[in-house]
Structure formats: C-alpha cells, structure tokens
Design a protein around this motif. Structure first.
Motif, PDB file in Angstrom:
ATOM      1  N   GLY A 127       1.330 -12.390   7.486  1.00 39.21           N
ATOM      2  CA  GLY A 127       2.565 -11.972   8.134  1.00 39.21           C
ATOM      3  C   GLY A 127       3.582 -11.384   7.167  1.00 39.21           C
ATOM      4  N   SER A 128       3.231 -11.278   5.886  1.00 37.78           N
ATOM      5  CA  SER A 128       4.172 -10.703   4.922  1.00 37.78           C
ATOM      6  C   SER A 128       4.066  -9.179   4.933  1.00 37.78           C
ATOM      7  CB  SER A 128       3.880 -11.247   3.522  1.00 37.78           C
ATOM      8  OG  SER A 128       2.596 -10.866   3.104  1.00 37.78           O
ATOM      9  N   MET A 129       4.955  -8.559   4.244  1.00 37.55           N
ATOM     10  CA  MET A 129       5.006  -7.099   4.105  1.00 37.55           C
ATOM     11  C   MET A 129       5.149  -6.377   5.438  1.00 37.55           C
ATOM     12  SD  MET A 129       2.242  -6.519   1.023  1.00 37.55           S
ATOM     13  CE  MET A 129       2.350  -4.764   1.116  1.00 37.55           C
ATOM     14  N   GLY A 130       5.740  -6.993   6.424  1.00 42.62           N
ATOM     15  CA  GLY A 130       5.966  -6.350   7.709  1.00 42.62           C
ATOM     16  C   GLY A 130       4.735  -6.238   8.584  1.00 42.62           C
ATOM     17  N   MET A 131       3.661  -6.862   8.160  1.00 41.82           N
ATOM     18  CA  MET A 131       2.431  -6.814   8.947  1.00 41.82           C
ATOM     19  C   MET A 131       2.401  -7.969   9.931  1.00 41.82           C
ATOM     20  SD  MET A 131      -0.371  -5.914   5.979  1.00 41.82           S
ATOM     21  CE  MET A 131      -1.756  -6.139   7.061  1.00 41.82           C
ATOM     22  N   ALA A 132       1.728  -7.740  11.046  1.00 41.12           N
ATOM     23  CA  ALA A 132       1.535  -8.817  12.014  1.00 41.12           C
ATOM     24  C   ALA A 132       0.595  -9.849  11.403  1.00 41.12           C
ATOM     25  CB  ALA A 132       0.937  -8.254  13.301  1.00 41.12           C
ATOM     26  N   LYS A 133       0.808 -11.108  11.739  1.00 41.75           N
ATOM     27  CA  LYS A 133      -0.069 -12.169  11.268  1.00 41.75           C
ATOM     28  C   LYS A 133      -1.411 -12.029  11.964  1.00 41.75           C
ATOM     29  CE  LYS A 133       1.454 -16.628   9.727  1.00 41.75           C
ATOM     30  NZ  LYS A 133       2.042 -17.904  10.006  1.00 41.75           N
ATOM     31  N   GLY A 134      -2.484 -12.202  11.206  1.00 41.90           N
ATOM     32  CA  GLY A 134      -3.812 -12.147  11.803  1.00 41.90           C
ATOM     33  C   GLY A 134      -4.701 -11.122  11.142  1.00 41.90           C
ATOM     34  N   PRO A 135      -5.847 -10.849  11.770  1.00 38.91           N
ATOM     35  CA  PRO A 135      -6.824  -9.946  11.169  1.00 38.91           C
ATOM     36  C   PRO A 135      -6.329  -8.495  11.157  1.00 38.91           C
ATOM     37  CG  PRO A 135      -7.571 -10.642  13.334  1.00 38.91           C
ATOM     38  CD  PRO A 135      -6.312 -11.399  13.038  1.00 38.91           C
ATOM     39  N   TYR A 136      -6.782  -7.760  10.161  1.00 39.44           N
ATOM     40  CA  TYR A 136      -6.444  -6.340  10.070  1.00 39.44           C
ATOM     41  C   TYR A 136      -7.639  -5.582   9.508  1.00 39.44           C
ATOM     42  CZ  TYR A 136      -6.007  -6.958   5.046  1.00 39.44           C
ATOM     43  OH  TYR A 136      -6.280  -7.231   3.732  1.00 39.44           O
ATOM     44  N   LYS A 137      -7.632  -4.290   9.761  1.00 35.63           N
ATOM     45  CA  LYS A 137      -8.614  -3.383   9.189  1.00 35.63           C
ATOM     46  C   LYS A 137      -7.910  -2.052   9.009  1.00 35.63           C
ATOM     47  CE  LYS A 137     -13.237  -1.603   9.615  1.00 35.63           C
ATOM     48  NZ  LYS A 137     -14.493  -1.586  10.325  1.00 35.63           N
ATOM     49  N   MET A 138      -8.052  -1.466   7.834  1.00 35.74           N
ATOM     50  CA  MET A 138      -7.363  -0.206   7.578  1.00 35.74           C
ATOM     51  C   MET A 138      -8.182   0.692   6.670  1.00 35.74           C
ATOM     52  SD  MET A 138      -4.401  -1.348   4.937  1.00 35.74           S
ATOM     53  CE  MET A 138      -4.473  -0.161   3.622  1.00 35.74           C
ATOM     54  N   SER A 139      -7.821   1.952   6.693  1.00 32.63           N
ATOM     55  CA  SER A 139      -8.472   2.958   5.873  1.00 32.63           C
ATOM     56  C   SER A 139      -7.379   3.709   5.109  1.00 32.63           C
ATOM     57  CB  SER A 139      -9.240   3.916   6.784  1.00 32.63           C
ATOM     58  OG  SER A 139      -9.896   4.897   6.035  1.00 32.63           O
ATOM     59  N   SER A 140      -7.668   4.049   3.855  1.00 25.30           N
ATOM     60  CA  SER A 140      -6.688   4.793   3.073  1.00 25.30           C
ATOM     61  C   SER A 140      -7.397   5.681   2.063  1.00 25.30           C
ATOM     62  CB  SER A 140      -5.740   3.842   2.333  1.00 25.30           C
ATOM     63  OG  SER A 140      -6.446   3.089   1.364  1.00 25.30           O
ATOM     64  N   VAL A 141      -6.651   6.645   1.565  1.00 27.96           N
ATOM     65  CA  VAL A 141      -7.107   7.454   0.445  1.00 27.96           C
ATOM     66  C   VAL A 141      -6.173   7.136  -0.711  1.00 27.96           C
ATOM     67  CG1 VAL A 141      -7.384   9.786  -0.478  1.00 27.96           C
ATOM     68  CG2 VAL A 141      -8.060   9.284   1.880  1.00 27.96           C
ATOM     69  N   GLU A 142      -6.758   6.690  -1.798  1.00 26.09           N
ATOM     70  CA  GLU A 142      -6.005   6.357  -3.002  1.00 26.09           C
ATOM     71  C   GLU A 142      -6.160   7.522  -3.974  1.00 26.09           C
ATOM     72  OE1 GLU A 142      -4.229   3.508  -2.928  1.00 26.09           O
ATOM     73  OE2 GLU A 142      -5.132   3.114  -0.975  1.00 26.09           O
ATOM     74  N   LEU A 143      -5.050   8.044  -4.453  1.00 30.06           N
ATOM     75  CA  LEU A 143      -5.048   9.177  -5.379  1.00 30.06           C
ATOM     76  C   LEU A 143      -4.434   8.718  -6.686  1.00 30.06           C
ATOM     77  CD1 LEU A 143      -5.246  12.161  -6.206  1.00 30.06           C
ATOM     78  CD2 LEU A 143      -3.106  12.550  -4.962  1.00 30.06           C
ATOM     79  N   THR A 144      -5.167   8.868  -7.770  1.00 32.19           N
ATOM     80  CA  THR A 144      -4.692   8.443  -9.078  1.00 32.19           C
ATOM     81  C   THR A 144      -4.814   9.588 -10.062  1.00 32.19           C
ATOM     82  OG1 THR A 144      -5.517   6.220  -8.585  1.00 32.19           O
ATOM     83  CG2 THR A 144      -4.904   6.662 -10.862  1.00 32.19           C
ATOM     84  N   LYS A 145      -3.742   9.813 -10.803  1.00 33.04           N
ATOM     85  CA  LYS A 145      -3.739  10.840 -11.851  1.00 33.04           C
ATOM     86  C   LYS A 145      -3.959  10.149 -13.195  1.00 33.04           C
ATOM     87  CE  LYS A 145      -1.064  14.511 -13.988  1.00 33.04           C
ATOM     88  NZ  LYS A 145       0.242  15.208 -14.008  1.00 33.04           N
ATOM     89  N   PHE A 146      -4.843  10.727 -14.004  1.00 27.71           N
ATOM     90  CA  PHE A 146      -5.173  10.179 -15.320  1.00 27.71           C
ATOM     91  C   PHE A 146      -4.746  11.141 -16.423  1.00 27.71           C
ATOM     92  CE2 PHE A 146      -7.820   7.733 -12.581  1.00 27.71           C
ATOM     93  CZ  PHE A 146      -7.951   6.509 -13.206  1.00 27.71           C
ATOM     94  N   LYS A 147      -4.405  10.554 -17.555  1.00 23.80           N
ATOM     95  CA  LYS A 147      -4.109  11.332 -18.757  1.00 23.80           C
ATOM     96  C   LYS A 147      -4.670  10.545 -19.930  1.00 23.80           C
ATOM     97  CE  LYS A 147      -0.441  13.418 -21.449  1.00 23.80           C
ATOM     98  NZ  LYS A 147       1.013  13.525 -21.642  1.00 23.80           N
ATOM     99  N   ASP A 148      -5.456  11.193 -20.730  1.00 24.78           N
ATOM    100  CA  ASP A 148      -6.074  10.544 -21.899  1.00 24.78           C
ATOM    101  C   ASP A 148      -6.826   9.268 -21.512  1.00 24.78           C
ATOM    102  OD1 ASP A 148      -4.966  12.560 -23.532  1.00 24.78           O
ATOM    103  OD2 ASP A 148      -3.107  11.414 -23.765  1.00 24.78           O
ATOM    104  N   GLY A 149      -7.487   9.290 -20.349  1.00 26.70           N
ATOM    105  CA  GLY A 149      -8.316   8.173 -19.930  1.00 26.70           C
ATOM    106  C   GLY A 149      -7.584   7.003 -19.302  1.00 26.70           C
ATOM    107  N   LYS A 150      -6.260   7.134 -19.103  1.00 25.52           N
ATOM    108  CA  LYS A 150      -5.498   6.046 -18.479  1.00 25.52           C
ATOM    109  C   LYS A 150      -4.731   6.573 -17.268  1.00 25.52           C
ATOM    110  CE  LYS A 150      -5.049   2.958 -22.357  1.00 25.52           C
ATOM    111  NZ  LYS A 150      -4.205   1.934 -22.930  1.00 25.52           N
TER     112      LYS A 150
END
Length: 186
Positions: A127-150
């Motif tokens: 129930g934290s982070m504004g989410m309803a209490k209980g089961p959830y399922k979600m899909s997302s695209v995570e985009l990360t930029k790297f420089k010098d391997g980090k």
C-alpha cells in the motif's frame, strides 16, 4: 475552382514524389575493430544493467558501486535523484516494501551508450507509494545511459494501463454532480 484544385493536387504530388528520393549516404563506415569494440562495450553495459536488476531482486546493493557513476541521476516522477546512495536507498526500500516482487526481463538491447530493457514485475504491494494494497503486475521499459562502463542516467517508462490498475482507489468525486434520479422528465 476545379482547375485550381487539380493544379494544387498536381503540385502536391510533385512535392511528395520528390521527397521520396533517398538522401545521399553521408555516414562513415566503422572499421571492423571499432565495431567489435563498440559491440563489446554494449555487452558490458547490458551486464552492468543486469547487476542493478539483480540488486532490486535480492536487496543486495554491494555490486552497485562497480556499475554506477558517482554523479548518477535517476529521473523519477518525484524529481531527479542523484548519486549511488539514493539508488541504494531506493533498492532497499523497494525490496523491503515489495518483498515478494518478481522481475523478469522480456528483452534488452543496447545502442551505443544506451541500454533498453523491457521488464515485467509482479508481487504484492503493502500500500506504499500510492499503490493499492494487494497483488500487482506491471510492464515497463527501463532506459539507462552509460559512460565509461558505468550508468550515469536512468529513466523508467511504465505502461499507463498497468499504472492505472495499481493506483490506490480514491474517494468518488461528488462535487458538482447532480442526482438525476429525482429529476422530472418531459
């Protein structure tokens, strides 16, 4: 009127067909060694991205220092969060509050300094982070930029339908509503 329309239409066709001619190729070719080095770096970036995903799954942040830059910026809906410590705190928070979270990588790709990962997550919200209490399922695209391997920057793009399902229900808004059951109809 008809002649003006035909002339305008003919002019439009000429413009459209002239735009279909491909532009001359001005790209430079990369040497085989350069392409191999680039591909190897992209694979290292994907492996570094996997270290972060594993940290979210296990709650173990010990590997973070080796794959995250000191000036890392995580672009969130609550504003930009900077530094390794803010990421470590978020990992611990998520792992504590979503203890049964299961995360799967559907697909990933790298393009130069960027890694794109399509992720599905499921579990039970407390129930934290504004989410309803209980089961959830979600899909997302995570985009990360790297420089010098980090990793230096991160963005997350979540499926809006999944987000709507996960949001805590709010009380109905009755302000300005009219009870039409008592109205007389003509």
């Amino acid at each position: 009127m008809k002649k003006t329309f035909i002339a305008a239409f003919a002019g439009l066709i000429c413009i459209c067909t002239s735009c279909n001619n491909p532009a001359p190729d001005t790209t430079t070719t990369t040497t085989t060694a350069g392409a191999d080095n680039s591909k190897a770096q992209e694979e290292k970036n994907i492996a570094a991205d996997d270290v972060v995903m594993k940290a979210f799954q296990t709650g173990d942040v010990r590997g973070i220092d080796s794959v995250i830059a000191d000036d890392f910026v995580n672009h969130t809906d609550m504003g930009d969060k900077t530094g390794k410590d803010s990421l470590k705190a978020m990992i611990k928070f998520v792992h504590t509050n979503f203890a049964d979270m299961k995360t799967d990588k559907v697909h990933d790709a790298a393009d130069g300094d960027y890694v794109y990962s399509w992720i599905t997550s499921s579990g039970t919200s407390d129930g934290s982070m504004g989410m309803a209490k209980g089961p959830y399922k979600m899909s997302s695209v995570e985009l990360t930029k790297f420089k010098d391997g980090k990793a230096v920057e991160h963005w997350s793009f979540m499926d809006s339908r999944d987000m709507a399902k996960m949001m805590a229900p709010s009380p109905p808004n009755t302000r300005g509503k009219t009870d039409t059951s008592k109205m007389k109809h003509k």
